[in-house]
Design an enzyme around this catalytic site. Structure first.
Site, PDB file in Angstrom:
ATOM      1  CG  HIS A   1      -2.171  -0.934   0.851  1.00 42.04           C
ATOM      2  ND1 HIS A   1      -3.476  -0.528   0.953  1.00 42.04           N
ATOM      3  CD2 HIS A   1      -2.217  -2.212   0.392  1.00 42.04           C
ATOM      4  CE1 HIS A   1      -4.277  -1.524   0.589  1.00 42.04           C
ATOM      5  NE2 HIS A   1      -3.538  -2.547   0.255  1.00 42.04           N
TER       6      HIS A   1
ATOM      7  CB  SER B   1      -1.253  -3.058  -7.394  1.00 42.43           C
ATOM      8  OG  SER B   1      -1.851  -3.437  -6.181  1.00 42.43           O
TER       9      SER B   1
ATOM     10  CE  LYS C   1     -10.563  -8.879 -13.254  1.00 42.24           C
ATOM     11  NZ  LYS C   1     -10.030  -8.048 -14.342  1.00 42.24           N
ATOM     12  CG  ASP C   2      -9.882  -9.545  -5.359  1.00 45.02           C
ATOM     13  OD1 ASP C   2      -9.304  -9.860  -6.419  1.00 45.02           O
ATOM     14  OD2 ASP C   2      -9.389  -8.764  -4.524  1.00 45.02           O
TER      15      ASP C   2
ATOM     16  CD  GLU D   1       1.551 -33.827   1.317  1.00 36.12           C
ATOM     17  OE1 GLU D   1       1.518 -34.957   0.820  1.00 36.12           O
ATOM     18  OE2 GLU D   1       0.530 -33.174   1.587  1.00 36.12           O
TER      19      GLU D   1
END
Lengths: 265, 423
Positions: free
Chosen positions: B217, B221, B245-246, B289
């Site tokens: 922040h 971005s 959108k998320d 894994e």
């Protein structure tokens, strides 16, 4: 696995691929099985395959009978309690009766003594041996594994169990078995300490089903699949409902997204 | 406004009273409401939010699992089975938690890939990127220790193999391993400390995630074009545009998650982990894994133990210095006609390593792993530094808004400025 099951599985795999790194998934799942490579496990059709498959209760009950009369001589199932058998459709009275045929150790009582009593539905399945050493001593050094989650603990699951139980034969020419070992097509390395456990007509099914080796193997594999994943039916039901809900929610979310973004694009 | 109080714009009197004294409402509004965000994100930009949600899911399910789990070698396996059978919806908690680990790595790998492809690690976001690598390392430690807890065969032998890596350290290696184990083999003290750390580390991750987001922040971005927003026409408020959108991404993520949990809960696991741990019986193949397989392949590609361990750690450590290895000023691979092919080839090498890590350490997999490992490092250490000087990038767009207006859809450029129809 049925053709439908295969299709479903293939679809899931494709979807997972879409989520990315699927290579990871398939490589990760397949890996470890390479060693002591046994013959490929053939698909066997079970009622519990596919998106909506459920356990065939009659088959699982017969499978329990096979376990009780044959397998239980050597193999424990300590994760299960007699009360769990109600899930196979047995009545409370039947479960009590089954438990009561077994004596379990309890105690200490007021005098500090351990004592034997008839089992109750809340008791775990009684193990045939008090510990691993006792089991090995009675079985020529081999340890009969606990069968509670065996269907999840072997690659191939119930298919493998069915194949193993029907896979006994005389060794092919040129194969010499070690002392006390038996030949099995599907066991990794082909030499298994367990002698062929199922023989034609070994148990008498109450429902009149003919007790062939294949029938008993199928039934006991069904029973063991249930024992390993008793939650499977509820899990699949919940999954189908949840995915339907999410699909609708996803459609709504996407519609709202298009609406909100209208003025940006 | 009274002296010493925050100048709150909140209308609701209760919220206002709080906001004047602790401006959380103002902060949320600033950082998640009006926060100016580039208008041209694609769906790759969902994965940060997805990772955050995944972390919350893991902590929530983990806390409830911990209420029923017993960290003792003689009881751990049975307590997990009890969770599966007798705890209300225990099977759901455990399958969500176990598959949630896989989902977490899928999401984070895509999130990292997004950073690599669009150059999100470059100035001014170097520290943001490095904090991300710290989170990744913490995740790996947490996942490794979590996999030990069910105390199955792969739990035990995986823990034995991985902790033994530290014995490769010259002089003090064996002592360090004894110290890690709390004894002379993986045993009850090991299980106890792994459980304790497995509960602790997720909260450390939460702390570093907070720093990661705080740093984000400050710089703002990155975006698919890799150019900085030049003004308000290039950004839109985070809410409602990116919250919705998320949300679309979250639902898609949950569908994939649900398919795993409800229809193939053990697909990504290993059957041997349903066999109780037995120190006297070694499994035919010990594999970690799936999400550790690329690094496992690097480890095994080197014939020398210490060399393998060093290279394995280096394969992640190299990410810390990536911002300085990539000398090109252009962020997005969209404008790097040569570098993008080398990066795609790097992705292939990563996938090949993942595949080979699950195979037995024999030919041809060892040779293939070596070639892939070689390219993995070649890309970071040689190709990227050189390309910054040799490559001629495509010309960058003037601003984010222009290509969006020009290429954003069937509408003519002017139409996009029209107000939204009355909803």
């Amino acid at each position: 696995m049925s053709v439908f099951g295969n299709t479903v599985r293939a679809t899931f795999r494709a979807l997972a691929l879409g989520a990315g790194l699927l290579l990871g998934a398939s490589a990760g799942a397949a890996p470890a099985l390479a060693a002591g490579e046994a013959t490929a496990i053939p698909d066997h059709r079970f009622s519990f395959e596919g998106l909506f498959g459920t356990y065939d209760r009659a088959s699982a009950q017969r499978g329990f009978q096979v376990y009780k009369e044959v397998c239980a001589a050597c193999h424990a199932m300590k994760q299960l309690s007699y009360r769990n058998l109600r899930e196979l459709g047995l009545s409370d009275a039947e479960v009590r009766a089954i438990a009561a045929t077994v004596d379990v150790q309890d105690g200490p009582n007021d005098e500090g003594q351990m004592f034997e009593r008839a089992a109750r539905p809340s008791d775990r399945f009684r193990s045939p041996f008090p510990n691993e050493n006792a089991a090995r001593a009675a079985n020529n050094g081999a340890y009969p594994p606990d069968l509670s989650v065996i269907a999840k603990a072997r690659e191939g699951g119930a298919d493998y169990l069915y194949a193993l139980l029907t896979g006994y034969s005389d060794p092919p020419d040129g194969v010499t078995l070690m002392d006390g070992m038996n030949y099995n097509r599907y066991f990794p390395g082909h030499q298994i300490a367990m002698a062929q456990p199922l023989n034609e007509g070994q148990v008498t099914f109450h429902d009149g089903t003919n007790a062939t080796v294949e029938q008993m193997a199928h039934d006991v594999a069904t029973f063991l699949a249930w024992a390993a994943e008793p939650e499977m039916e509820e899990r699949k039901r919940m999954g189908v409902r949840l995915i339907m809900f999410l699909t609708i929610l996803g459609g709504l979310a996407y519609a709202v997204k298009r609406r909100i973004w209208q003025d940006v694009h | 406004m009274a002296i010493g109080l925050h100048d709150s714009q909140v209308k609701n009197p209760v919220l206002r009273w709080i906001d004047q004294r602790l401006p959380v409402v103002t902060m949320i509004q600033k950082e998640y409401g009006v926060f100016p965000t580039p208008r041209n994100f694609n769906y790759f930009w969902n994965f940060g939010a997805l990772a955050m949600i995944n972390l919350v899911i893991m902590i929530a399910t983990g806390i409830f699992l911990a209420m029923h789990y017993t960290p003792h070698t003689t009881m751990a396996f049975d307590s997990v089975e009890r969770i599966m059978r007798d705890v209300n919806y225990g099977w759901l908690l455990r399958y969500v938690h176990a598959n949630g680990a896989s989902m977490f790595f899928i999401v984070v790998y895509i999130h990292i890939w997004r950073g690599l492809w669009y150059g999100s690690y470059k100035a001014p976001r170097e520290l943001l990127w490095m904090l991300g690598v710290v989170i990744f390392l913490l995740m790996m430690a947490t996942a490794f220790m979590g996999y030990v807890l069910p105390w199955g065969q792969m739990s035990f032998w995986g823990a034995t193999v991985i902790t033994n890596l530290f014995s490769a350290i010259p002089l003090v290696g064996p002592d360090i391993v004894t110290w890690l184990w709390g004894g002379f083999s993986v045993d009850n003290p090991t299980l106890n400390r792994f459980y304790s750390l497995h509960y602790l580390l997720p909260f450390v991750i939460v702390g570093v995630v907070f720093l990661h987001v705080a740093a984000l922040h400050i710089t703002g971005s990155n975006n698919p074009l890799g150019i900085d927003p030049k003004g308000p026409q290039d950004t839109i408020p985070f809410h409602p545009y990116y919250t919705i959108k998320d949300s679309v991404g979250v639902v898609a993520y949950l569908i994939v998650f649900a398919i795993l949990v409800f229809f193939m809960p053990n697909y990504l696991g290993h059957p041997d982990n349903y066999i109780p741990a037995n120190p006297l019986v070694t499994p035919a193949h010990i594999v970690p894994e799936w999400y550790f397989l690329p690094y496992y392949a690097v480890l095994r590609a080197v014939p020398d133990k210490l060399g393998g361990v060093v290279l394995m750690f280096a394969s992640i450590a190299v990410l810390f210095v990536l911002p300085w290895l990539d000398t090109s000023p252009v962020r997005s691979m969209r404008f790097r006609p040569v570098a993008k092919w080398f990066l795609l080839l790097w992705l292939v090498a990563f996938a090949v390593l993942l595949y080979c890590g699950g195979k037995p350490p024999e030919e041809p997999y060892v040779s293939i792993s070596r070639a892939a490992t070689f390219y993995y490092f070649l890309y970071f250490l040689v190709i990227l530094p050189l390309l910054g000087r040799l490559e001629r990038p495509l010309s960058l767009p003037e601003s984010i808004a222009r290509p969006v207006l020009r290429g954003g859809g069937p509408l003519p450029a002017g139409a996009a400025a029209q107000p939204m129809e009355k909803a």
